[in-house]
Design a protein around this motif. Structure first.
Motif, short mmCIF file in Angstrom:
data_model
loop_
_atom_site.label_atom_id
_atom_site.label_comp_id
_atom_site.label_asym_id
_atom_site.label_seq_id
_atom_site.Cartn_x
_atom_site.Cartn_y
_atom_site.Cartn_z
N TRP A 1 4.59 -3.30 -5.77
CA TRP A 1 5.13 -4.36 -4.92
C TRP A 1 4.83 -5.68 -5.62
CZ3 TRP A 1 3.14 -8.69 -2.62
CH2 TRP A 1 3.76 -9.20 -1.49
N VAL A 2 5.87 -6.46 -5.90
CA VAL A 2 5.68 -7.73 -6.60
C VAL A 2 5.69 -8.90 -5.62
CG1 VAL A 2 6.57 -9.27 -8.39
CG2 VAL A 2 6.68 -6.79 -8.72
N GLN A 3 6.74 -8.99 -4.80
CA GLN A 3 6.78 -10.06 -3.81
C GLN A 3 7.80 -9.72 -2.72
OE1 GLN A 3 8.61 -13.83 -4.95
NE2 GLN A 3 9.70 -12.86 -6.66
N VAL B 1 13.68 0.19 0.03
CA VAL B 1 13.33 0.24 -1.39
C VAL B 1 12.05 1.06 -1.53
CG1 VAL B 1 12.85 -1.06 -3.48
CG2 VAL B 1 14.33 -2.04 -1.71
N LYS B 2 12.08 2.03 -2.43
CA LYS B 2 10.93 2.92 -2.66
C LYS B 2 10.19 2.48 -3.92
CE LYS B 2 9.88 7.70 -3.94
NZ LYS B 2 10.47 9.02 -4.29
N HIS B 3 9.13 1.70 -3.73
CA HIS B 3 8.27 1.28 -4.84
C HIS B 3 6.88 1.90 -4.65
CE1 HIS B 3 6.94 -1.83 -1.91
NE2 HIS B 3 8.23 -1.98 -1.68
N SER B 4 6.88 3.15 -4.20
CA SER B 4 5.68 3.82 -3.73
C SER B 4 4.84 4.41 -4.85
CB SER B 4 6.08 4.95 -2.77
OG SER B 4 6.94 5.87 -3.45
N ALA C 1 0.82 -1.21 0.00
CA ALA C 1 0.00 0.00 0.00
C ALA C 1 0.85 1.26 0.00
CB ALA C 1 -0.94 -0.01 1.21
N SER C 2 1.80 1.33 0.91
CA SER C 2 2.66 2.52 0.98
C SER C 2 3.75 2.46 -0.08
CB SER C 2 3.31 2.63 2.35
OG SER C 2 4.26 1.58 2.53
N GLY C 3 4.13 1.25 -0.48
CA GLY C 3 5.21 1.11 -1.44
C GLY C 3 6.58 1.31 -0.84
N GLU D 1 10.95 -7.84 -4.38
CA GLU D 1 10.92 -7.55 -5.81
C GLU D 1 9.90 -6.46 -6.05
OE1 GLU D 1 10.03 -9.58 -10.20
OE2 GLU D 1 9.89 -10.82 -8.39
N SER D 2 10.29 -5.45 -6.83
CA SER D 2 9.41 -4.33 -7.13
C SER D 2 9.50 -3.99 -8.61
CB SER D 2 9.75 -3.12 -6.26
OG SER D 2 11.13 -2.81 -6.35
N ARG D 3 8.57 -3.16 -9.07
CA ARG D 3 8.48 -2.89 -10.51
C ARG D 3 7.84 -1.53 -10.72
NH1 ARG D 3 5.77 -7.68 -13.04
NH2 ARG D 3 4.09 -7.08 -11.63
N VAL D 4 8.23 -0.86 -11.82
CA VAL D 4 7.53 0.33 -12.29
C VAL D 4 7.48 0.27 -13.80
CG1 VAL D 4 9.64 1.76 -12.37
CG2 VAL D 4 7.39 2.85 -12.17
#
Length: 710
Positions: free
Chosen positions: A470-472, A403-406, A387-389, A483-486
């Motif tokens: 947020w992936v996992q 890690v900033k995936h926000s 939610a927050s990323g 793991e994150s993605r944009v």
């Protein structure tokens, strides 16, 4: 303030347990003797962010006796004229507002006539002149002010004076009370209403809280209803601005508490009335969220437009209120740790005295009666939120990764999706430094841009607004993985807050074409020995792909030849990048950085040939600098590029030990090999301290498969 809270405040004032708070209040009241400044009809404040040295970003030294000479506390330069004189006026009046709040509280507790008279005189002087102040101010992204140069500062000031009025109004003569209400409070709230922001934003929540506070003191239900129920009123701010897990959407802890602070001042004043907010579910989430992201040293990470480290000790006033309202033992534990009443797990961090207004008005007994040490465990534990990323990884050595995936945070964002921060204890390796004062050129010139962060930039341009994904998250016996993605695939690329915020055109510096059709994925693995950083960039056309690390140290050894380079790496001014160097091309390399009292080892590999660059770039504080490593790939025909880096830090003590003990000499080396097996599969062989690990990575359209095979 209701009678129950007022009675507790008076009771606490006589309780030896709150002696520190009374002594501190007395000390602050005593400081009013230094003012030596008379409020006049000619007050015209300027932006306080201009009260910084343009040479090094250091705040200038405020002196009541020197309204026209402003000395930098770092370089010693004395600045005169505008905008410094006007910024001094802003600081002086803001200080007077805060001081009158304290003097009024002192008068309420002790019944002192001198203190009461001082507050009365100041309130009446402002009432005499306020309506005559001219609307002025041309501050970026802000409405104007009257006494100040921006609506935001006007709101801060009137909240402080409103508290001062609330503490003394019962002792005022009817004509004085009428003058203050109708010539100061009401004109100010009318001005604030005129320039109230129509968006979800910390400015809007602060200005609207001020309107609600003044409306409550005036007994004006129209103002109160407006502050709560109007579009972009406090209920909308809570509904749309507070993410599901409790983070304020602007995406950093500085603005989380900044927005929360004014809201809390409103909630405290109206507590127990029909306007009460303490039972609103978002309020407790606002208290709860940051605790999971405290680092092992008791600080909160810097992200986006954060201008300083927030420490556990700084949070104590908020959690005095939280503990009184909600009774969570976790809040009591925070207070015990903040005040040094207990320590545990060998943790050591800055502490504070129990000396706040909130301690007097809300303070409860902090004797441990139940529960474990939940918060202490949170300091040294992972926390990951879709939610927050934000994801925090921590190992037993005190290493921590953020890690900033926000979601995109609007005006106060830094265009750095998938930004990475890595520190060990109190030592930053490569971190997000936040920013400097907004009036310092480096803020808009450097810190707000993609290139100032540990992430990926394409064609040297800023990332366009997008929400990270947020992936996992995995927690295994070997450590943790996030793991994150944009993605900027598809048209148009949108983001969660798009319909709720106003994005100033001056911030729209990105190049949508440079990122169109692009997806970035990042996997971070933290073990007890190593941080693995794996980045995959998929592009739809040829791009310059830059993976950036801003190291808080100096490169000692790389095995490469470096040459001075006069070129330009990105769209930003070259003034922010000194000592530019260009190295030999490679597909794999190793680096040894001197950081703190130890060494950071870095081993890097790429699926394509890397063109490396080095530069010295700004740090916070700006008296220092960082060494920036840019690993550039010109993608050409490649549509997918994979970077893999491994990092390990060891201190001087460990280095000395390794040189004395033959069996530990491998500590000084980091063996590293990556094999591209095809079809999205990679083997990563890693050796450190004589231990060998083999990781299997298989990219897929959904979550990647990552296994430790030995």
């Amino acid at each position: 303030m209701n009678h129950i809270r007022l009675n507790q405040l008076l009771k606490s004032a006589a309780d030896p347990a709150f002696r520190d708070a009374m002594e501190q209040l007395g000390a602050r009241v005593k400081e009013t003797g230094l003012i030596g400044y008379e409020i006049s009809a000619g007050e015209r404040g300027q932006w306080s962010h201009y009260y910084y040295c343009p040479l090094d970003g250091t705040k200038l030294g405020f002196d009541w006796s020197l309204p026209d000479a402003h000395k930098c506390l770092a370089c010693g330069t004395v600045w005169q004229g505008e905008p410094y004189d006007g910024a001094w006026v802003t600081l002086a009046n803001a200080k007077i507002g805060r001081m009158m709040r304290d003097v009024a509280l002192h008068s309420l507790i002790h019944g002192e006539d001198d203190a009461f008279s001082q507050v009365r005189e100041v309130l009446l002087r402002y009432a005499r002149y306020y309506t005559g102040y001219e609307i002025h101010g041309n501050i970026p992204y802000n409405g104007p002010g009257k006494l100040f140069a921006q609506t935001l500062d006007e709101a801060h000031w009137i909240i402080d004076l409103s508290y001062a009025y609330a503490f003394v109004h019962n002792r005022l003569e009817p004509e004085d009370r009428e003058s203050i209400r109708e010539r100061l409070l009401r004109p100010c709230v009318e001005f604030l209403t005129m320039y109230r922001e129509r968006q979800i934003h910390n400015h809007a929540i602060l200005i609207t809280s001020a309107i609600g506070i003044v409306g409550f003191l005036l007994g004006d239900e129209v103002l109160l209803n407006s502050s709560l129920y109007d579009p972009f009123g406090l209920y909308d701010q809570l509904a749309y601005g507070v993410l599901e897990d409790g983070l304020w959407y602007e995406g950093n802890f500085h603005y989380h508490y900044y927005a929360f602070d004014s809201l809390l001042k409103y909630a405290i004043l109206v507590e127990g009335t029909q306007w009460d907010l303490c039972k609103h579910p978002a309020m407790k989430r606002l208290f709860d969220f940051p605790l999971g992201y405290l680092l092992p040293d008791g600080t909160l990470p810097n992200i986006n437009d954060a201008s300083f480290d927030k420490k556990l000790a700084d949070l104590a006033p908020y959690y005095e209120v939280a503990y009184a309202w909600y009774g969570s033992e976790r809040y009591a534990e925070l207070l015990r740790l903040a005040y040094g009443y207990e320590t545990t797990l060998g943790l050591s961090f800055a502490q504070t005295r129990r000396d706040s207004f909130e301690a007097l008005a809300f303070g409860q007994s902090l004797i441990r009666t139940k529960g474990g040490r939940d918060l202490t465990q949170m300091l040294v534990s992972d926390r990951s939120s879709a939610a927050s990323g934000l994801t925090k990884l921590v190992n037993r050595r005190g290493w921590h990764v953020l890690v900033k995936h926000s979601t995109f945070g609007g005006e106060h964002d830094h265009m750095d999706r998938l930004g990475l921060s890595f520190g060990t204890g109190r030592v930053p390796m490569f971190v997000d430094p936040g920013t400097t004062a907004y009036g310092v050129p480096a803020h808009y010139g450097w810190f707000k841009h993609t290139y100032a962060h540990n992430t990926v930039a394409l064609n040297g341009q800023d990332q366009p607004p997008a929400d990270g994904e947020w992936v996992q998250y995995l927690r295994e016996s070997w450590g943790s993985l996030i793991e994150s993605r944009v993605s900027w695939i598809g048209e148009p690329v949108s983001y969660r807050m798009k319909d709720f915020i106003l994005l100033p055109k001056e911030m729209c510096t990105w190049d949508a074409g440079a990122y169109r059709g692009t997806c970035i994925r990042r996997i971070n693995i933290l073990t007890e020995e190593t941080l693995l950083d794996i980045v995959k960039v998929s592009v739809s056309a040829s791009r310059d792909i830059d993976l950036l690390y801003h190291i808080s140290g100096t490169l000692e050894e790389s095995g490469a030849q470096w040459r001075s380079w006069p070129g330009r790496l990105c769209a930003l001014s070259t003034e922010w990048m000194d000592d530019m160097q260009h190295g030999d091309r490679y597909s794999e390399a190793s680096y040894r950085w001197k950081v703190g009292d130890g060494e950071l080892l870095q081993a890097s590999w790429c699926s394509e040939v890397i063109e490396p660059f080095l530069a010295r770039t700004p740090d916070i504080p700006m008296s220092g600098s960082r060494q920036t490593l840019c690993q550039r790939v010109q993608s050409g025909g490649a549509r997918e590029v994979v970077f893999v880096s491994a990092f390990r830090y060891h201190t001087e003590d460990e280095l000395n030990l390794s040189s004395e003990n033959e069996g530990l000499r491998t500590m000084k080396r980091l063996s590293f090999e990556v094999t591209d097996c095809g079809a999205g599969e990679f083997l990563i062989r890693l050796g450190t301290r004589g231990k060998k690990q083999v990781w299997r990575l298989l990219w897929s359209d959904q979550a990647a498969v990552v296994e430790l095979t030995n």
